[in-house]
Design a protein around this motif. Structure first.
Motif: not given
Length: 274
Positions: A167-175, A187-193, A213-220
């Motif tokens: 249900e929840r997928v995160v691409f860490h350090a999106f490349s 696909a609803g995947y979260v992208m972390s930059f 999309p704002a609701e799919l964005l993370l920072v790391e």
């Protein structure tokens, strides 16, 4: 447990604090060479009130789970890193990861995925098998799946589709580029930059960040690695998130406080409440 990361020089000075608290969606507290309490305090002082600390093998995954249990600011991610999985992983290890994933302080199964940069083609099958097993563990335990994808975009997306993504997928350090960001968004995947989005040669990455999309964005931070400019190559920590977040706000044409609030909400929705 605190291990030296191999980064060069002293830790950078703290950046200007954020006006609204935010979250470091991916760091390695065990690799920073700094006591956990000090890392948490330094982060809190600049507005980073919560963080996800990530395992790369069974011992570090156990350590992250213990730290999360002892520190309410921390949630853990547990997994066998694809590079550690390149020679195969035994079923007992997968069962141990699954048991850790069920603990209260654990918010994700990761970092897992594929890394074709550091592994030759003859080891890709072992990485893919491990990735598939971690996908199953994430679904069994109801945890987010935290993905490490390096030079393996097509196979990463293919395996997610074949296995059925959690249900929840995160691409860490999106490349990926902007096109891949749109595929992930659909696909609803979260992208972390991470801090590398601030690098001079990372325009393609900034273009990708602009269309998420704002609701799919993370920072790391991926601390102690991928330290943002102007401190590239120095040892990083969760306290450096404000540098990357401000660059992302500028790239996206958004207010810093609004973006900070958005990524904090996204992190809680992805990893569960702290």
């Amino acid at each position: 447990m605190a291990r030296n990361s191999g980064r060069v020089g002293d830790p950078p000075p703290p950046p200007e604090p954020l006006p609204v608290p935010a979250v470091d969606a991916h760091c390695h507290l065990d690799l920073m060479g700094t006591p956990v309490a000090e890392a948490i305090a330094a982060a809190r002082a600049v507005g980073i009130t919560r963080m996800v600390s990530v395992g790369v093998d069974l011992p570090t995954s156990r350590w992250q789970a213990e730290i999360a249990a002892a520190n309410p600011e921390v949630r853990a991610a547990v997994a066998i890193h694809p590079n550690a999985a390149a020679n195969g992983v035994g079923e007992e290890t997968f069962e141990a990861i699954a048991a850790l994933a069920r603990l209260d302080g654990v918010g994700a199964v990761g970092e897992t995925g594929l890394d074709y940069y550091r592994t030759p083609p003859e080891q890709h099958a072992a990485q893919q098998a491990s990735f598939r097993r971690h996908i199953a563990i994430a679904k069994e335990t109801g945890r987010a799946l935290m993905i490490h994808d390096r030079e393996a975009h097509d196979d990463t997306l293919r395996i997610l589709a074949e296995e059925g993504a959690p249900e929840r997928v995160v691409f860490h350090a999106f490349s990926g580029d902007a096109e891949m960001a749109k595929i992930c968004a659909d696909a609803g995947y979260v992208m972390s930059f991470a801090g590398n989005v601030t690098f001079k040669n990372a325009q393609e990455l900034r273009d990708a960040a602009a269309v998420v999309p704002a609701e799919l964005l993370l920072v790391e931070t991926d601390a102690p690695y991928l330290t943002p400019v102007p401190w590239r190559g120095r040892p990083g920590g969760p306290y450096l998130v404000p540098l990357t977040l401000r660059l992302l706000a500028q790239t996206r044409g958004e207010a810093v406080d609004e973006l900070a609030a958005q990524v904090a909400a996204n992190a809680e929705r992805t990893f569960g409440p702290w």
